[in-house]
Design an enzyme around this catalytic site. Structure first.
Site, PDB file in Angstrom:
ATOM      1  N   LYS A  35       3.120  -4.671  -6.796  1.00 54.43           N
ATOM      2  CA  LYS A  35       2.072  -5.636  -7.174  1.00 54.43           C
ATOM      3  C   LYS A  35       2.649  -6.590  -8.243  1.00 54.43           C
ATOM      4  CE  LYS A  35      -1.353  -2.349  -5.708  1.00 54.43           C
ATOM      5  NZ  LYS A  35      -2.739  -1.937  -5.684  1.00 54.43           N
ATOM      6  N   GLU A  73      -6.116  -6.872  -1.789  1.00 53.73           N
ATOM      7  CA  GLU A  73      -6.213  -7.762  -2.957  1.00 53.73           C
ATOM      8  C   GLU A  73      -6.041  -9.220  -2.540  1.00 53.73           C
ATOM      9  OE1 GLU A  73      -3.339  -5.607  -5.297  1.00 53.73           O
ATOM     10  OE2 GLU A  73      -4.751  -3.925  -5.362  1.00 53.73           O
ATOM     11  N   HIS A 118      -2.973  -7.498   2.432  1.00 56.30           N
ATOM     12  CA  HIS A 118      -3.358  -6.483   1.450  1.00 56.30           C
ATOM     13  C   HIS A 118      -4.782  -6.792   0.983  1.00 56.30           C
ATOM     14  CE1 HIS A 118      -3.594  -4.162  -2.221  1.00 56.30           C
ATOM     15  NE2 HIS A 118      -2.626  -3.421  -1.731  1.00 56.30           N
ATOM     16  N   ASN A 140       4.640  -0.559  -3.500  1.00 52.16           N
ATOM     17  CA  ASN A 140       4.074  -1.901  -3.689  1.00 52.16           C
ATOM     18  C   ASN A 140       3.935  -2.108  -5.190  1.00 52.16           C
ATOM     19  OD1 ASN A 140       2.570  -4.219  -3.823  1.00 52.16           O
ATOM     20  ND2 ASN A 140       0.693  -3.329  -2.961  1.00 52.16           N
ATOM     21  N   SER A 164      -4.047   5.453  -3.812  1.00 48.42           N
ATOM     22  CA  SER A 164      -3.879   6.554  -4.765  1.00 48.42           C
ATOM     23  C   SER A 164      -3.017   7.692  -4.236  1.00 48.42           C
ATOM     24  CB  SER A 164      -5.245   7.085  -5.239  1.00 48.42           C
ATOM     25  OG  SER A 164      -5.951   6.062  -5.915  1.00 48.42           O
ATOM     26  N   GLU A 222      -5.426   1.319   4.279  1.00 48.07           N
ATOM     27  CA  GLU A 222      -5.698   1.474   2.849  1.00 48.07           C
ATOM     28  C   GLU A 222      -7.189   1.306   2.606  1.00 48.07           C
ATOM     29  OE1 GLU A 222      -1.995   0.599   0.281  1.00 48.07           O
ATOM     30  OE2 GLU A 222      -3.025  -1.289   0.624  1.00 48.07           O
ATOM     31  N   GLY A 251      -5.962   2.239  -6.327  1.00 45.90           N
ATOM     32  CA  GLY A 251      -5.920   2.148  -7.785  1.00 45.90           C
ATOM     33  C   GLY A 251      -7.067   2.869  -8.475  1.00 45.90           C
TER      34      GLY A 251
HETATM   35  P1  PGA Z   1      -2.368   2.557  -5.346  1.00 49.71           P
HETATM   36  O1  PGA Z   1      -2.172   1.165  -4.534  1.00 49.71           O
HETATM   37  O2  PGA Z   1      -1.345   3.522  -4.802  1.00 49.71           O
HETATM   38  O3  PGA Z   1      -2.150   2.197  -6.776  1.00 49.71           O
HETATM   39  O4  PGA Z   1      -3.766   3.022  -5.063  1.00 49.71           O
HETATM   40  C1  PGA Z   1      -1.856   1.160  -3.171  1.00 49.71           C
HETATM   41  C2  PGA Z   1      -1.787  -0.269  -2.688  1.00 49.71           C
HETATM   42  O5  PGA Z   1      -2.601  -1.096  -3.114  1.00 49.71           O
HETATM   43  O6  PGA Z   1      -0.930  -0.612  -1.858  1.00 49.71           O
END
Ligand code: PGA
Length: 248
Positions: free
Chosen positions: A11, A96, A94, A9, A209, A165, A171
Site C-alpha cells: 500500500k 481501496e 483493489h 501489498n 487480515s 478480499e 486491515g
Molecule cells: P490486510 O490488507 O492484510 O492489511 O488486511 C490486505 C489487502 O488490502 O490487500
C-alpha cells in the site's frame, strides 16, 4: 494449483531505507523450497525494487495500472511504463481503489486488459462490503465484479490471478473463516471454469487480515491458492512465516 503464491501489498508505505531493510531480510529468508512470493510496491520505488530483487526469487509488482495507453492522464502510470521496469504483477480493482477512486467494474476490466497486453499479470481483486454480506449479496457482488473482467478479456482470462478480499476483513483484524473464504473461492472457480478450459490453472488468492497465525488454515482450503497480504507484508518475519505456511 500446485505451488502457492503469496503477494505482499505494501500500500502507501515504505521509504528508500525501509524498503532496503525489508527486501534484504525477505530475500535472505527465502529458500529454494519457498512457495512463489511477490511484493506489490509504490511506483516511485520500482527502480530500487528492480535492483534489489534482480537476483532473488522474489517477484514484484505494481499496485495499480492506468486503463489508458498514454497521453493526457496526469498522474497515471501506463502498463508500458510498468513493463519498462520489468514489473511482473499489477493489482487491479483493489477495494481501496474502488472505494476512494471510484473505479467501476468496467474500469477495472480495462486495467486488467492493459496489463495483459503488456505481458503483466493482473491480480484482479474482488470482494463484498460488510453491508453487502449482511444483506446476503456476497455471491452477486463478487460474480458481477469478476464477470466484467471475463467479458472484456475473453480467452486471456486464464492468464490472470484473482484475489478474493472481503472488504470487511481488510486491515480490520477480522479474517473470513477458512470455510467462508473457501465457499466464495469455489464459486469464483466455478465462474472461471465456465469461461476458460484452464480455470484450474488460475490462482485465486485470499486477502484480508491474513497473518502468520491464520495463514495455514486458510491456505489448507481446496480453492485457496495463496494470499494477498497487506499489513503483515511490512514485517519480514511475518511475511516469511506466511510464505513458510504456504510452502508446506
Ligand atoms: P490486510 O490488507 O492484510 O492489511 O488486511 C490486505 C489487502 O488490502 O490487500
Amino acid at each position: 494449483m500446485t505451488r502457492k503464491l503469496i503477494v505482499g501489498n505494501w500500500k502507501m508505505n515504505g521509504s528508500l531505507a525501509a524498503n532496503h531493510d525489508l527486501l534484504h531480510a525477505i530475500n535472505a529468508g527465502l529458500t529454494s523450497s519457498s512457495c512463489q512470493a511477490a511484493v506489490c510496491v509504490p511506483a516511485p520505488y520500482f527502480a530500487q525494487v528492480q535492483h534489489l530483487c534482480a537476483s532473488s526469487s522474489l517477484l514484484w509488482g505494481a499496485q495499480d495500472v492506468s486503463a489508458s495507453d498514454s497521453g493526457a492522464f496526469t498522474g497515471e502510470v501506463s502498463a508500458a511504463m510498468l513493463r519498462d521496469f520489468g514489473v511482473r504483477y499489477a493489482l487491479v480493482g483493489h477495494s481501496e481503489r474502488r472505494q476512494y477512486h471510484g473505479e467501476t467494474d468496467e474500469v477495472v476490466a480495462l486495467k486488467a486488459q492493459r496489463a495483459l497486453s503488456a505481458g503483466i499479470t493482473p491480480i484482479v481483486c474482488v470482494g463484498e462490503t460488510l453491508a453487502q454480506r449482511e444483506a446476503g449479496q456476497t455471491a452477486e457482488v463478487v460474480k458481477r465484479q469478476l464477470a466484467a473482467v471475463i467479458h472484456t478479456n475473453g480467452h486471456c482470462i486464464s492468464e490472470i490471478v484473482v484475489a478474493y478480499e472481503p472488504v470487511w476483513a481488510i486491515g480490520t483484524g477480522k479474517t473470513a473463516t477458512p470455510e467462508q473464504a473457501q465457499e466464495v473461492h469455489a464459486m469464483l472457480r466455478h465462474q472461471l471454469s465456465a469461461a476458460s478450459a484452464h480455470a484450474d490453472k488460475i490462482a485465486i488468492l485470499y486477502g484480508g487480515s491474513m497473518n502468520a497465525s491464520n495463514a495455514a488454515s486458510l491456505l489448507s482450503q481446496q480453492d485457496i491458492d495463496g494470499g494477498l497480504v497487506g499489513g503483515a507484508s511490512l514485517k519480514a518475519a511475518d511475511f516469511l512465516s506466511i510464505v513458510a505456511a504456504a510452502s508446506q
